[in-house]
Design a protein around this motif. Structure first.
Motif, mmCIF file in Angstrom:
data_model
loop_
_atom_site.group_PDB
_atom_site.id
_atom_site.type_symbol
_atom_site.label_atom_id
_atom_site.label_comp_id
_atom_site.label_asym_id
_atom_site.label_seq_id
_atom_site.Cartn_x
_atom_site.Cartn_y
_atom_site.Cartn_z
ATOM 1 N N ALA A 129 8.675 13.693 0.004
ATOM 2 C CA ALA A 129 8.361 12.306 -0.329
ATOM 3 C C ALA A 129 9.113 11.330 0.557
ATOM 4 C CB ALA A 129 8.717 12.031 -1.792
ATOM 5 N N PHE A 130 9.832 11.842 1.579
ATOM 6 C CA PHE A 130 10.606 10.984 2.471
ATOM 7 C C PHE A 130 11.620 10.157 1.704
ATOM 8 C CE2 PHE A 130 6.472 11.578 4.573
ATOM 9 C CZ PHE A 130 6.912 12.299 5.669
ATOM 10 N N SER A 131 12.150 10.730 0.634
ATOM 11 C CA SER A 131 13.154 10.011 -0.142
ATOM 12 C C SER A 131 14.558 10.323 0.344
ATOM 13 C CB SER A 131 13.039 10.391 -1.616
ATOM 14 O OG SER A 131 13.190 11.785 -1.754
ATOM 15 N N LYS A 132 14.711 11.455 0.983
ATOM 16 C CA LYS A 132 16.014 11.849 1.502
ATOM 17 C C LYS A 132 15.896 12.037 3.009
ATOM 18 C CE LYS A 132 17.328 14.315 -2.719
ATOM 19 N NZ LYS A 132 17.733 15.611 -3.293
ATOM 20 N N ALA A 133 16.970 11.782 3.686
ATOM 21 C CA ALA A 133 16.992 11.959 5.131
ATOM 22 C C ALA A 133 18.356 12.515 5.525
ATOM 23 C CB ALA A 133 16.725 10.633 5.830
ATOM 24 N N PRO A 134 18.450 13.160 6.687
ATOM 25 C CA PRO A 134 19.736 13.740 7.094
ATOM 26 C C PRO A 134 20.852 12.717 7.245
ATOM 27 C CG PRO A 134 17.933 14.610 8.425
ATOM 28 C CD PRO A 134 17.367 13.482 7.627
ATOM 29 N N VAL A 162 5.758 1.969 3.554
ATOM 30 C CA VAL A 162 7.065 2.423 4.010
ATOM 31 C C VAL A 162 7.107 3.946 3.921
ATOM 32 C CG1 VAL A 162 8.128 0.305 3.160
ATOM 33 C CG2 VAL A 162 8.167 2.347 1.736
ATOM 34 N N ARG A 163 8.065 4.526 4.617
ATOM 35 C CA ARG A 163 8.274 5.974 4.514
ATOM 36 C C ARG A 163 9.366 6.294 3.500
ATOM 37 N NH1 ARG A 163 5.602 9.824 8.304
ATOM 38 N NH2 ARG A 163 7.601 10.802 8.694
ATOM 39 N N ARG A 164 10.356 5.416 3.418
ATOM 40 C CA ARG A 164 11.543 5.703 2.627
ATOM 41 C C ARG A 164 11.538 4.949 1.310
ATOM 42 N NH1 ARG A 164 13.518 10.253 4.532
ATOM 43 N NH2 ARG A 164 13.159 10.300 6.768
ATOM 44 N N ILE A 165 11.779 5.651 0.225
ATOM 45 C CA ILE A 165 11.773 5.031 -1.095
ATOM 46 C C ILE A 165 12.803 3.911 -1.233
ATOM 47 C CG2 ILE A 165 12.268 5.492 -3.529
ATOM 48 C CD1 ILE A 165 10.684 8.052 -3.278
ATOM 49 N N PRO A 166 14.007 4.004 -0.619
ATOM 50 C CA PRO A 166 14.919 2.848 -0.710
ATOM 51 C C PRO A 166 14.293 1.554 -0.207
ATOM 52 C CG PRO A 166 16.105 4.764 0.101
ATOM 53 C CD PRO A 166 14.658 5.159 0.036
ATOM 54 N N SER A 167 13.441 1.653 0.803
ATOM 55 C CA SER A 167 12.817 0.452 1.364
ATOM 56 C C SER A 167 11.878 -0.208 0.368
ATOM 57 C CB SER A 167 12.039 0.815 2.633
ATOM 58 O OG SER A 167 12.855 1.455 3.570
ATOM 59 N N VAL A 168 11.262 0.577 -0.496
ATOM 60 C CA VAL A 168 10.321 0.037 -1.476
ATOM 61 C C VAL A 168 11.009 -0.981 -2.368
ATOM 62 C CG1 VAL A 168 8.831 0.611 -3.422
ATOM 63 C CG2 VAL A 168 8.947 2.142 -1.479
ATOM 64 N N ARG A 169 12.104 -0.583 -2.952
ATOM 65 C CA ARG A 169 12.799 -1.445 -3.899
ATOM 66 C C ARG A 169 13.495 -2.610 -3.188
ATOM 67 N NH1 ARG A 169 13.618 0.773 -8.955
ATOM 68 N NH2 ARG A 169 12.551 2.753 -9.234
ATOM 69 N N PRO A 217 5.988 -12.223 -7.874
ATOM 70 C CA PRO A 217 5.184 -12.299 -6.644
ATOM 71 C C PRO A 217 5.115 -11.003 -5.859
ATOM 72 C CG PRO A 217 6.616 -14.217 -6.848
ATOM 73 C CD PRO A 217 7.045 -13.250 -7.914
ATOM 74 N N ALA A 218 6.121 -10.138 -6.001
ATOM 75 C CA ALA A 218 6.123 -8.855 -5.285
ATOM 76 C C ALA A 218 6.236 -7.710 -6.273
ATOM 77 C CB ALA A 218 7.272 -8.801 -4.284
ATOM 78 N N ALA A 219 5.583 -6.606 -5.952
ATOM 79 C CA ALA A 219 5.633 -5.403 -6.789
ATOM 80 C C ALA A 219 5.654 -4.194 -5.869
ATOM 81 C CB ALA A 219 4.442 -5.346 -7.734
ATOM 82 N N PHE A 220 5.972 -3.032 -6.447
ATOM 83 C CA PHE A 220 6.039 -1.824 -5.614
ATOM 84 C C PHE A 220 5.339 -0.659 -6.297
ATOM 85 C CE2 PHE A 220 9.732 -1.403 -8.377
ATOM 86 C CZ PHE A 220 9.748 -0.047 -8.685
ATOM 87 N N ALA A 221 4.952 0.306 -5.482
ATOM 88 C CA ALA A 221 4.351 1.548 -5.973
ATOM 89 C C ALA A 221 5.013 2.693 -5.226
ATOM 90 C CB ALA A 221 2.844 1.557 -5.729
ATOM 91 N N SER A 222 5.726 3.529 -5.971
ATOM 92 C CA SER A 222 6.325 4.710 -5.332
ATOM 93 C C SER A 222 6.060 5.929 -6.198
ATOM 94 C CB SER A 222 7.814 4.493 -5.063
ATOM 95 O OG SER A 222 8.504 4.143 -6.240
ATOM 96 N N GLY A 223 7.079 6.429 -6.899
ATOM 97 C CA GLY A 223 6.865 7.667 -7.633
ATOM 98 C C GLY A 223 6.156 7.501 -8.951
ATOM 99 N N GLU A 224 6.387 6.391 -9.661
ATOM 100 C CA GLU A 224 5.823 6.198 -10.992
ATOM 101 C C GLU A 224 4.316 5.980 -10.917
ATOM 102 O OE1 GLU A 224 5.107 6.209 -14.662
ATOM 103 O OE2 GLU A 224 7.165 6.529 -14.018
#
Length: 891
Positions: A370-375, A426-433, A733-740
Motif C-alpha cells: 500500500a506504499f505506507s512504509k518505505a525504507p 499520492v503514493r504515501r499514506i502520510p501525504s494523504v492526511r 473543504p478537503a477530504a481524503f480516501a486511503s484505507g478506510e
C-alpha cells in the motif's frame, strides 16, 4: 431471438431491445452513423455476444469511461431474455464497486431497457466473501450474484501453515464443488470479471493466483466455473504486454492462445483481435463534433524548491546525505523503484497509528504494497525529531505548500468557484492526511478572514483568533457568551451525527463553528454553541422564520406562502415556518402530506429568496427546471438546501449577510417585528445575489442535478423524501480516501456535487471503480503512478463520458483536462518524473493498442534530457481521424 442467433446478432437487433441514448427508448442504431458513444455501445453488445457464442470468452477493453458496465449489463439482459433462469456471477475488485454495479442494473432497467422480456433481473446484494456469495446461490433467489477479486486472496488464516498458496487452492476447490452442486454441475451461465487486470500476475506463489486457477477451472480436464466468460479492463496490458495472455489463460486452453502464424503464445495483438474489443473514447460536443483525449489533455509540470525555507533545505540536504550512507551498499547500481522513498513526498511527524490502520486496510483490500512504509521512514522520523528539538516545529515539505497554493484561492468569489475542485493522487499514506490538513487550514484562513471582516475585528483581534486556530472558545469570549438561539436543539436532534468519520484534527475549524456541539461537563468553558452556530440554526430550525429563507417558493418559482403554524407549547405559543411551507407545497402539488399535529394556521404573506434566485436564471436554465415535475423540484430543493447549509462556503456568506443586517436592524429598527425583519432581510440579500456564491451554487446544482441522481447517487429524480444525508457528512473543504472504505460512496457523491469536498486526496484505493468526473477537470499526481496502466486509470477517474470536460464541449468550443505533476526540482524527485514521462510517452501509443512493452519500475539517477518536451499538450486533430485499435467487426 434464440441463443444460436448470437453468432449473427447485429447492433440494429440490439437497439430493438435496449437504448444507449439515456431516457430515449425510441433511439435506434443506424448503420453508417456509428461515431456516437451510443452507437459504439450497441455495437459493443452485439460484438461481445458474437465472441461469447464463438469462443465462450471475450475481453471488453474499451478505454476508461466508455460505459463498459452498461455494455456488460446489455449482454446479461439479452442472456436472461433467452434463458429466464440464467445465473450470472460478477466479480469486481471490492464491495463498493459491486454496489455500484447493483445500482447500474437499476438504472439500465429504468432508462435503457425496452426489450420483449419485461421480467426484471433479480440482483443479489454484494458479498465480499466467496462463502457468503455461494450461500446466496444455494438459495437460488436471484439471477445475478456479486463477489470481490480480493475474496480470492482471503481464503487462508494467519495461523495456517507456510504453504498458504496450496491451502488457498484446496479451499477454492472445496468452494467450487459447493457452488457447482448448486448449479447442477453446469456452472454459471456467464461470469463477468471487472478490472480483470487484477488477474495479470501469474507467478510468485500468490494465494490469489492459486485460488483463481482452482476456482475458475484452469487446467486440462478441469470443469470451468462458467459456460461463458466476459473480462473487462481498460488497461489489459496494465504493466506488460504479457498481461493479456496471463489473464486469458485462466479461461482458455493454451492451444487456443497460440498464434498459428507466429507460434507465439504471447502475441497480444493476435489475442485481442481474436477475443477482444477496444475502442477509444470520444466526447461529443456542440453540433455533433467529437473530441478525443488528444484534444483536451494538458500536462503541466510544477517545479517547487526550498527557496523560501532555508531550514527545510538544510534538513533535506542532511536527509539525502544520510540516505546515501544507508543505501550505498544496497543501491550500487544507483537505481530505485518509483515512489520507493518517502522523503520525496513527505517528511515531518505524522499520526503513525492512523497511518498504520489505513495501510493495513489498503493492503488487505488490494493484496499488495500500500506504499505506507518505505525504507527511509524511520530515518525521516529520527531526523524530524532532532529538527523539532532544535526549532520547536517539524520541517516543511515544499511540495505541500506549492499544491495548497494552487488549491485554495486567496479569496472565495463566484468567478473562482468554476475551477475549485481538485483530485490528488499520492503514493504515501502520510501525504494523504498531511495534504488534507493543510488544505483545510488554508481554507480556514480564507473563511476566517471573511467572518472577521463581517465582525469588524481589528488587526490584533484577528491575529489572536487566528493564533487560537479559529477556536470556539475565543469567539465566545469575544461575544461575551452571546445569547444563544431562542430554543437550542435537543441532543437527539444534533447535527454531530451527520459528521464524517475523519479525524478531528483534519477537519476545517471554521466550518466546525457552525456545528452544534454537545456540552462537555468537564470543560472549563462552554464550547457548545457560537454566534456562527446560532445563525446557522436560524436557517435550519423550523421554529425560526429564517428557516423559510432557502425553502422553494410555493409554486417553485415566485409565489409566497399564505400562512405559518402556531402551536400551544406549555405557557407559550410556538411557531413553525419551514414545516408549514412543506405542508403547503404538499397540498398544492399533491405530494404525500407532511404529518402535522393540531396547529393553528396564521395567515401571512411570507416570501423566500427562491423567487430572486429563479429570476437570475437564464432562459435555458429556467426551461431545464420547468420540465421537471413537482416531486423532482422538491428533491432538487432538498439537495440544494443540504449542500448550502452543511457543505459549502455559502454558510459563511449567509452568516456575514445576516450578522451585518442584524446589527444594523437592531440599531435602526429596534421595535420591528420578527416577520418584518425577515422580509427586510430578503430585500437586503436580493440586491447581493447577482455576485454571490449562493447564486453560483444554485446554478451549479441545477446544471448537474439529474446526472448526480442517475449516475452517482442512484436515486430517482422524484424521490423527494431523500434528505441527502451524505452531503451533511462532508463539512470540510478537503477530504481524503486511503484505507478506510466505509465512506467511499458518500465521498464519491459529495465530490461529484458542487459542494464540499473541493479537494479530494487519495491513494490507489480511488484509482479504479469510482467516478469523480461531474465537477472536476484537474488531477494532480503528487506521487507518480507505478506504471502507465495505473496512470491511465487515475486520469480516467475524470476523463469519462458526461464529465465536466464533456460538458465544456457541449457548452462551447473548448474543453480542458489538466494533469499536473508537482516535483522537487534539482533532486532525485525530478529525475523520477523525467524518467517516468519519457517512458510514458513511448508507452502511450502502444498502451492504446494494448501492446505495451514490459514496464521497468526502476528509475536511474540519470535525468532524461529536455524532459519537459514529453508533457502532452492539446492537439488540433479531427475526431474522425481516431482509429479504434480492435473495433467491432460485422460481416
Amino acid at each position: 431471438m434464440f441463443l444460436s442467433d448470437w453468432a449473427t446478432i447485429t447492433p440494429e437487433a440490439v437497439s430493438q431491445q435496449m437504448s444507449f441514448d439515456e431516457g430515449n427508448k425510441e433511439w435506434r442504431y443506424q448503420a453508417g452513423l456509428s461515431t456516437s458513444m451510443a452507437a459504439k455501445q450497441a455495437e459493443g453488445v452485439a460484438y461481445l455476444c458474437r465472441l461469447l457464442q464463438q469462443h465462450h470468452l471475450a475481453l471488453l477493453a474499451d478505454e476508461v469511461g466508455m460505459g463498459k458496465t452498461f455494455q456488460a449489463i446489455g449482454v446479461i439482459r439479452l442472456l436472461q431474455q433467452l434463458k429466464p433462469d440464467a445465473k450470472i456471477l460478477v466479480i469486481a475488485p471490492n464491495k463498493n464497486i459491486c454496489s455500484q454495479w447493483k445500482g447500474e442494473f437499476g438504472a439500465f432497467e429504468q432508462d435503457h431497457w425496452h426489450g420483449e422480456s419485461r421480467k426484471p433481473l433479480e440482483v443479489a446484494e454484494p458479498e465480499s466473501k466467496l462463502e457468503a456469495m455461494i450461500e446466496r446461490v444455494g438459495k437460488g433467489d436471484h439471477h445475478v450474484y456479486f463477489t470481490t477479486i480480493h475474496a480470492l486472496s482471503g481464503l487462508t488464516k494467519e495461523s495456517d501453515g507456510t504453504d498458504k498458496a496450496g491451502l488457498a487452492r484446496e479451499h477454492a476447490l472445496e468452494l467450487k464443488v459447493r457452488v457447482m452442486n448448486y448449479l447442477n454441475q453446469e456452472g454459471f451461465d456467464l461470469l463477468v470479471i471487472d478490472e480483470a487486470h487484477y488477474l495479470r500476475a501469474r507467478e510468485g506463489g500468490s494465494q490469489k493466483v492459486a485460488a483463481a486457477k482452482a476456482f475458475f477451472g484452469e487446467g486440462e480436464g478441469e470443469c470451468p466455473l462458467a459456460k461463458r466468460v466476459l473480462l473487462m479492463t481498460a488497461t489489459p496490458t496494465h504493466s506488460s504486454v504479457n498481461d493479456v495472455a496471463n489473464i486469458l489463460r485462466y479461461f482458455a486452453a493454451e492451444d487456443d492462445l497460440i498464434n498459428s502464424v507466429t507460434q507465439n503464445d504471447f502475441d497480444a495483438a493476435h489475442l485481442l483481435t481474436k477475443y477482444g474489443l477496444r475502442r477509444l473514447r470520444l466526447l461529443q460536443g456542440k453540433n455533433g463534433v467529437h473530441y478525443a483525449k488528444q484534444h483536451y489533455r494538458k500536462e503541466i509540470a510544477h517545479p517547487v524548491s526550498f527557496a523560501e525555507n532555508q531550514n527545510a533545505e538544510l534538513f533535506f540536504g542532511l536527509y539525502q546525505r544520510q540516505l546515501v550512507k544507508q543505501f550505498q551498499a544496497k543501491a550500487s547500481n544507483r537505481q530505485f523503484l518509483y515512489g520507493y522513498l518517502e522523503g520525496f513526498e513527505s517528511f515531518g511527524e505524522h499520526d503513525r497509528q492512523a497511518i498504520k490502520q489505513d495501510a493495513e486496510q489498503q493492503t488487505n483490500e488490494h493484496g499488495k504494497d500500500a506504499f505506507s512504509k518505505a525504507p527511509d521512514t524511520e530515518l525521516l522520523h529520527q531526523l524530524s525529531q532532532e529538527y523539532y528539538g532544535c526549532f520547536n516545529e517539524f520541517p516543511e515539505h515544499p511540495k505541500y505548500k506549492a499544491l495548497v497554493d494552487i488549491f485554495v484561492p486567496e479569496m472565495l468569489t463566484p468567478d473562482g468557484l468554476d475551477d475549485i475542485k481538485h483530485l490528488v493522487f499520492v503514493r504515501r499514506i502520510p501525504s494523504v492526511r498531511e495534504l488534507t490538513k493543510r488544505v483545510n487550514t488554508r481554507y480556514d484562513n480564507v473563511l476566517g478572514h471573511q467572518i472577521a471582516k463581517a465582525l469588524e475585528l481589528n488587526e490584533s483581534e484577528l491575529k489572536a483568533w487566528q493564533q487560537s486556530h479559529w477556536s470556539r472558545v475565543w469567539l465566545n469570549r469575544y461575544f461575551n457568551h452571546a445569547e444563544e438561539f431562542e430554543e437550542p436543539l435537543s441532543e437527539d436532534d444534533e447535527d454531530t451525527s451527520e459528521l464524517s468519520a475523519d479525524d478531528n484534527q483534519l477537519r476545517s475549524r471554521i466550518t466546525e463553528l457552525f456545528v452544534v456541539k454537545k456540552r462537555d461537563p468537564n470543560a472549563l468553558e462552554d464550547t457548545r454553541n457560537t454566534e456562527c452556530t446560532n445563525v446557522g440554526l436560524r436557517f435550519r430550525k423550523p421554529e425560526s422564520i429564517f428557516s423559510l429563507f432557502l425553502e422553494p417558493s410555493l409554486d417553485y418559482e415566485k409565489e409566497a406562502y399564505g400562512y405559518h403554524f402556531e402551536q400551544q407549547s406549555g405557557d407559550r405559543k410556538r411557531a413553525t415556518y419551514s414545516t408549514a411551507a412543506m405542508y403547503q407545497r404538499a397540498q398544492r402539488h399533491q405530494l404525500n402530506n407532511v404529518a402535522v399535529n393540531e396547529e393553528t394556521q396564521i395567515s401571512e404573506n411570507l416570501p423566500t429568496i427562491w423567487q430572486h434566485l429563479f429570476e437570475q436564471l437564464s432562459d435555458t436554465e429556467k426551461a431545464r427546471f420547468r420540465k421537471w415535475n413537482a416531486a423532482t423540484k422538491e428533491n432538487f430543493a432538498n439537495y440544494f438546501k443540504a449542500g448550502v447549509l452543511f457543505a459549502s462556503p455559502v454558510m459563511v456568506e449567509l452568516f456575514c449577510w445576516f450578522y451585518q443586517f442584524d446589527k444594523n436592524s437592531r440599531l435602526h429598527k429596534s421595535g420591528e417585528s420578527a416577520h418584518a425583519r425577515y422580509i427586510d432581510f430578503i430585500q437586503h440579500t436580493a440586491t447581493k445575489l447577482s455576485d454571490s456564491m449562493l447564486l453560483w451554487y444554485f446554478k451549479a446544482v441545477l446544471e448537474t442535478f439529474e446526472d448526480v441522481c442517475k449516475k452517482i447517487a442512484r436515486v430517482g429524480l422524484d424521490e423527494y423524501d431523500n434528505d441527502w444525508r451524505a452531503l451533511k457528512g462532508h463539512t470540510s473543504p478537503a477530504a481524503f480516501a486511503s484505507g478506510e472504505t466505509s465512506n467511499r460512496d458518500s465521498l464519491q457523491l459529495s465530490f461529484n456535487s458542487p459542494f464540499y469536498p473541493n479537494v479530494l486526496v487519495a491513494t490507489s484505493v480511488f484509482q479504479e471503480g469510482v467516478n469523480l468526473h461531474l465537477q472536476c477537470n484537474q488531477v494532480h499526481h503528487y506521487g507518480i503512478a507505478g506504471n502507465p496502466g495505473d496512470h491511465e486509470q487515475r486520469v480516467g477517474r475524470l476523463d469519462r463520458l458526461f464529465s465536466k470536460v464533456n460538458r465544456q464541449y457541449k457548452n462551447g468550443p473548448q474543453g480542458e483536462l489538466k494533469i499536473s505533476f508537482p516535483y522537487l526540482e534539482h533532486s532525485f524527485d525530478e529525475d523520477q518524473l523525467a524518467s517516468f514521462l519519457e517512458r510514458k510517452i513511448r508507452a502511450e501509443n502502444k498502451l492504446d493498442k494494448c501492446l505495451l512493452d514490459d514496464h521497468d519500475a526502476h528509475v536511474g539517477t540519470g535525468k532524461a534530457q529536455h524532459w519537459k518536451c514529453y508533457l502532452k499538450q492539446p492537439e488540433q486533430i479531427m475526431g474522425d481521424k481516431i482509429i479504434d485499435p480492435y473495433p467491432a467487426k460485422f460481416k
